[in-house]
Design a protein around this motif. Structure first.
Motif, PDB file in Angstrom:
ATOM      1  N   LEU A 100       0.796  -1.225   0.000  1.00  0.00           N
ATOM      2  CA  LEU A 100       0.000   0.000   0.000  1.00  0.00           C
ATOM      3  C   LEU A 100       0.831   1.279   0.000  1.00  0.00           C
ATOM      4  N   ASN A 101       2.107   1.185   0.341  1.00  0.00           N
ATOM      5  CA  ASN A 101       2.939   2.384   0.376  1.00  0.00           C
ATOM      6  C   ASN A 101       2.976   3.042  -1.007  1.00  0.00           C
ATOM      7  N   GLY A 102       2.602   4.319  -1.073  1.00  0.00           N
ATOM      8  CA  GLY A 102       2.561   5.028  -2.344  1.00  0.00           C
ATOM      9  C   GLY A 102       1.202   5.018  -3.007  1.00  0.00           C
ATOM     10  N   LEU A 103       0.254   4.217  -2.485  1.00  0.00           N
ATOM     11  CA  LEU A 103      -1.104   4.161  -3.030  1.00  0.00           C
ATOM     12  C   LEU A 103      -2.037   5.019  -2.174  1.00  0.00           C
ATOM     13  N   HIS A 104      -3.306   5.089  -2.583  1.00  0.00           N
ATOM     14  CA  HIS A 104      -4.288   5.894  -1.862  1.00  0.00           C
ATOM     15  C   HIS A 104      -5.532   5.058  -1.547  1.00  0.00           C
ATOM     16  N   ILE A 105      -6.161   5.395  -0.429  1.00  0.00           N
ATOM     17  CA  ILE A 105      -7.397   4.733  -0.011  1.00  0.00           C
ATOM     18  C   ILE A 105      -8.486   5.794   0.065  1.00  0.00           C
ATOM     19  N   GLY A 106      -9.566   5.574  -0.653  1.00  0.00           N
ATOM     20  CA  GLY A 106     -10.643   6.562  -0.660  1.00  0.00           C
ATOM     21  C   GLY A 106     -11.859   6.050  -1.380  1.00  0.00           C
ATOM     22  N   GLU A 107     -12.549   6.940  -2.079  1.00  0.00           N
ATOM     23  CA  GLU A 107     -13.738   6.585  -2.840  1.00  0.00           C
ATOM     24  C   GLU A 107     -13.552   7.022  -4.290  1.00  0.00           C
ATOM     25  N   THR A 108     -14.232   6.342  -5.202  1.00  0.00           N
ATOM     26  CA  THR A 108     -14.181   6.750  -6.600  1.00  0.00           C
ATOM     27  C   THR A 108     -15.217   7.826  -6.902  1.00  0.00           C
ATOM     28  N   ARG A 109     -16.166   7.989  -6.013  1.00  0.00           N
ATOM     29  CA  ARG A 109     -17.169   9.051  -6.100  1.00  0.00           C
ATOM     30  C   ARG A 109     -17.442   9.504  -4.676  1.00  0.00           C
ATOM     31  N   VAL A 110     -17.284  10.780  -4.408  1.00  0.00           N
ATOM     32  CA  VAL A 110     -17.379  11.276  -3.033  1.00  0.00           C
ATOM     33  C   VAL A 110     -18.716  10.894  -2.413  1.00  0.00           C
ATOM     34  N   GLY A 111     -18.623  10.219  -1.265  1.00  0.00           N
ATOM     35  CA  GLY A 111     -19.820   9.860  -0.520  1.00  0.00           C
ATOM     36  C   GLY A 111     -20.493   8.580  -0.943  1.00  0.00           C
ATOM     37  N   ASN A 112     -19.888   7.809  -1.877  1.00  0.00           N
ATOM     38  CA  ASN A 112     -20.584   6.591  -2.318  1.00  0.00           C
ATOM     39  C   ASN A 112     -20.414   5.425  -1.353  1.00  0.00           C
ATOM     40  N   GLY A 113     -19.517   5.554  -0.387  1.00  0.00           N
ATOM     41  CA  GLY A 113     -19.396   4.521   0.639  1.00  0.00           C
ATOM     42  C   GLY A 113     -18.656   3.281   0.218  1.00  0.00           C
ATOM     43  N   VAL A 114     -18.037   3.290  -0.962  1.00  0.00           N
ATOM     44  CA  VAL A 114     -17.269   2.132  -1.436  1.00  0.00           C
ATOM     45  C   VAL A 114     -15.784   2.438  -1.243  1.00  0.00           C
ATOM     46  N   ILE A 115     -15.180   1.845  -0.223  1.00  0.00           N
ATOM     47  CA  ILE A 115     -13.779   2.116   0.066  1.00  0.00           C
ATOM     48  C   ILE A 115     -12.914   1.394  -0.967  1.00  0.00           C
ATOM     49  N   THR A 116     -11.991   2.158  -1.557  1.00  0.00           N
ATOM     50  CA  THR A 116     -11.276   1.705  -2.749  1.00  0.00           C
ATOM     51  C   THR A 116      -9.777   1.955  -2.622  1.00  0.00           C
ATOM     52  N   ILE A 117      -8.990   1.024  -3.153  1.00  0.00           N
ATOM     53  CA  ILE A 117      -7.556   1.222  -3.294  1.00  0.00           C
ATOM     54  C   ILE A 117      -7.282   1.748  -4.700  1.00  0.00           C
ATOM     55  N   GLY A 118      -6.626   2.909  -4.781  1.00  0.00           N
ATOM     56  CA  GLY A 118      -6.299   3.501  -6.069  1.00  0.00           C
ATOM     57  C   GLY A 118      -4.858   3.952  -6.119  1.00  0.00           C
ATOM     58  N   GLY A 119      -4.449   4.431  -7.290  1.00  0.00           N
ATOM     59  CA  GLY A 119      -3.056   4.803  -7.471  1.00  0.00           C
ATOM     60  C   GLY A 119      -2.758   6.261  -7.226  1.00  0.00           C
ATOM     61  N   GLY A 120      -3.753   7.131  -7.370  1.00  0.00           N
ATOM     62  CA  GLY A 120      -3.558   8.556  -7.189  1.00  0.00           C
ATOM     63  C   GLY A 120      -4.857   9.218  -6.797  1.00  0.00           C
ATOM     64  N   THR A 121      -4.918  10.542  -6.950  1.00  0.00           N
ATOM     65  CA  THR A 121      -6.138  11.277  -6.606  1.00  0.00           C
ATOM     66  C   THR A 121      -6.428  12.324  -7.673  1.00  0.00           C
TER      67      THR A 121
END
Length: 469
Positions: free
Chosen positions: A135-156
């Motif tokens: 996970l180092n260097g990756l990001h944890i968030g959502e693909t759509r703000v507020g959708n409640g689906v926690i996602t591993i992505g590469g950037g923001t």
């Protein structure tokens, strides 16, 4: 000249073989010489976990790193790794440039989305494949703000709505997402429609005794008038009414033109959310997971039943005088009590601000005589507020004599909803529960397993009825 042609041909064949050897085959088989791990990178990662140079964290811990209150993806800058098992498959085109992982191959408790820049990823990350994600260097968030689906992505990336995660690049996927040689059989988690919540996102689940809605006979999985996705209603007979869940199918799925089955049976798929994030859905990996071979179910008729017990808590004195048992078996001071709002009274409980690390509380009805009836139903309403977990369950006993700790309790199939995490959602009817296997005297028990501050979900119980035919 002839010799030169032979040499040229030989060099050409050698070059072709060299090129071919650099291309991964479709099944991504692991060379036997590398044992159970796919490559040296994974061998190194596993050794670093063993020596403590890398920390292996759970999917639940990863999800907790992102706070939806801030709407800002979490940039991982520590040497942590998460392991999971692929629960989805894009082999039929119903998923696109994404896959889901869950924490265990059987009885999972958490799932995550991973978004990539690659398609046809089932060739590499096939369903059941064990994967490790650095996970180092990756990001944890959502693909759509507020959708409640926690996602591993590469950037923001950011817009007027907030900041979301972007897909892993091909380079990040190759270096950070490592698979082992292990492919487990994913055993679907058996659920009922009423208990499905955001907590199940990413998990491969199964529903039994379900069917497509009555008005969908002759329809196909995808509606050609739609642009991207079609939602079809699944239903399950639950006593006097149907419980429902939506199945969503992509316009790019290979099975989109198949007719919906008209019989009843089981269906398995991955719990996801729609594009806006306001609806929890089921999505198929394949129609092979739809096994509808039974006759359709039939609802019961309320006119065939008599009310043998009911309680709406209006004008309710106290639990003892009304024949109810209200006892905190953990010894702390959290109890059920009568409350009300908008001229409606109900029974209420929450461990919030109780300072009780343990609040195990039973609320038990008076004795209810079912007689010898062959058809008996239980129904009640619940309001779930400020939820941080499902901590209420319903039971039935045929030998309760005043002490819930010595009674024999059998769990009831009560579909307790997860409820609102931020406020009140109003009283909602719980799907009718069939208790026809019981006769004679019974007691219905509600068991609250609270703990402040981690398990403080607030419940309002109302309109309990027992019906008999």
């Amino acid at each position: 000249m002839k010799t030169n042609k032979i040499l040229t041909l030989a060099f050409s064949l050698m070059a072709l073989l060299a090129i071919t050897s650099c291309v991964e085959d479709d099944d991504y088989s692991v060379p036997q010489s590398q044992g159970n791990e796919e490559n040296l990178a994974l061998n190194l990662l596993l050794s670093q976990i063993e020596t403590g140079a890398l920390d292996l964290v759970s999917i639940e811990e990863v999800k907790a790193m992102y706070s939806s209150d801030d709407d800002i993806p979490f940039p991982v800058d520590t040497n942590i790794v998460v392991k999971g098992y692929v629960s989805s498959s894009d082999a039929t085109g119903n998923f696109f440039k994404e896959f889901y992982i869950q924490d265990k191959a059987e009885n999972p408790t958490a799932g995550l989305q991973v978004i990539t820049s690659s398609s046809d990823i089932y060739n590499k990350f096939n369903k059941g494949r064990e994967v490790y994600i650095k996970l180092n260097g990756l990001h944890i968030g959502e693909t759509r703000v507020g959708n409640g689906v926690i996602t591993i992505g590469g950037g923001t990336e950011s817009d007027q709505y907030g900041t979301t995660v972007t897909a892993l690049t091909n380079s990040q996927e190759s270096s950070n997402v490592l698979r082992s040689a292990t492919t487990e059989t994913i055993i679907p988690l058996n659920l009922t429609f009423g208990v499905v919540s955001g907590e199940h996102i990413g998990m491969f689940v199964k529903f039994d005794n379900v069917e497509f809605a009555d008005d969908l006979a002759g329809e196909r999985y995808f509606d050609p008038t739609e642009d991207y996705d079609t939602q079809r209603t699944l239903q399950s007979c639950s006593g006097l009414e149907y419980s429902e869940l939506i199945l969503e199918t992509s316009a790019f799925s290979t099975f989109k033109n198949e007719l919906l089955p008209t019989l009843n049976g089981s269906i398995s798929g991955v719990i996801v959310k729609n594009f806006s994030g306001d609806t929890t859905l089921l999505t198929l990996n394949s129609t092979e997971d739809v096994v509808f071979e039974n006759t359709r179910c039939s609802l019961l008729n309320i006119d065939d039943f008599n009310v043998v017990y009911e309680e709406d808590f209006e004008g309710f004195g106290n639990y003892t005088n009304e024949g109810w048992t209200n006892v905190n078996v953990s010894g702390t001071n959290t109890d059920w009590f009568i409350s009300g709002f908008n001229n409606n009274d109900y029974s209420r409980i929450s461990a919030f601000s109780s300072n009780n690390s343990e609040a195990d509380v039973w609320l038990v009805t008076p004795v209810i005589d079912l007689g010898t009836s062959s058809d008996n139903l239980l129904s009640f309403d619940l309001e779930v507020a400020f939820s941080n977990g499902i901590i209420l369950s319903a039971y039935i006993s045929t030998d309760f004599s005043g002490d819930p700790l010595v009674a024999t309790w059998e769990p009831l199939n009560a579909e307790i909803p997860y409820g609102s995490t931020t406020g009140f959602g109003g009283l909602q009817p719980i799907t009718t529960i069939d208790i026809s296997q019981y006769e004679g005297n019974v007691n219905i028990g509600f068991f609250y397993e609270g703990s402040d501050p981690d398990a403080t979900t607030r419940y309002h119980l109302d309109n309990l009825k027992v019906l008999s035919n």
